[in-house]
Design a protein around this motif. Sequence first.
Motif: not given
Length: 238
Positions: A224-231
């Motif tokens: 799972v790659i979270y594309v969230c700006g580090g959130m």
Amino acid sequence: MSNASQNLQRVLITGGASGIGAAIAERCRAEGYEPVVIDRVGDGIRADLSDAADTERALREALAGGPITRLVNNVGVVVPADAESQTLAEFDLAISLNLRCAFQCMQALLPGMKEAGFGRIVNMSSRAALGKELRTAYSATKAGLIGMTRVWALELGRHGITANAIGPGPIRTELFDRANPPDAPRTRAIIESVPVKRVGTPDDVAHTATYLLDERSGFVTGQVIYVCGGMTVGVAGV
């Protein structure tokens, strides 16, 4: 280019007529793929993907031109409500569109992937899979997508097929802008909560999707790659 080579370059994208899905379709074109979009609107194959029978019809139409070895399960619905107020109808809709559709698309494309000895599956999960208020149905289905992704990675890897998920954080789409006006205090609070101090764009997600669709990403699966700006730092497990 041979028909077999062309089939290897086709990408099925559900919900690809707008927002993140449209950005993925555009990026796929730039990368030399041929996007095959199924959505209820737009210029692609039109279908109500919350309906299993209509989904089956659309998949038959998509596969009429031959096997498709890349799949982006992007379509989804958010049905905000607190746990006490979430209705069974909303829960059933979320399961059908966010989960059942992905499962149905995978099964339809799988024979062609196995025959080719190659496949790429990208499931669009969400940061909400880690838990978010007012998202009982949405979080449950997005967490379910992660579970399916991990199972598919284990079962299908021997056939040259990878399965991964993307977990977007706040992404600036038309829907996001309507719910979060740029100058609103709530919007500023969201931006301040993001370590990189900006909201994501559909292109941010599309960049990650095309990486996972690439033939060269064959040693990355079940992730799972979270594309969230580090959130998700400090929230998601290491």
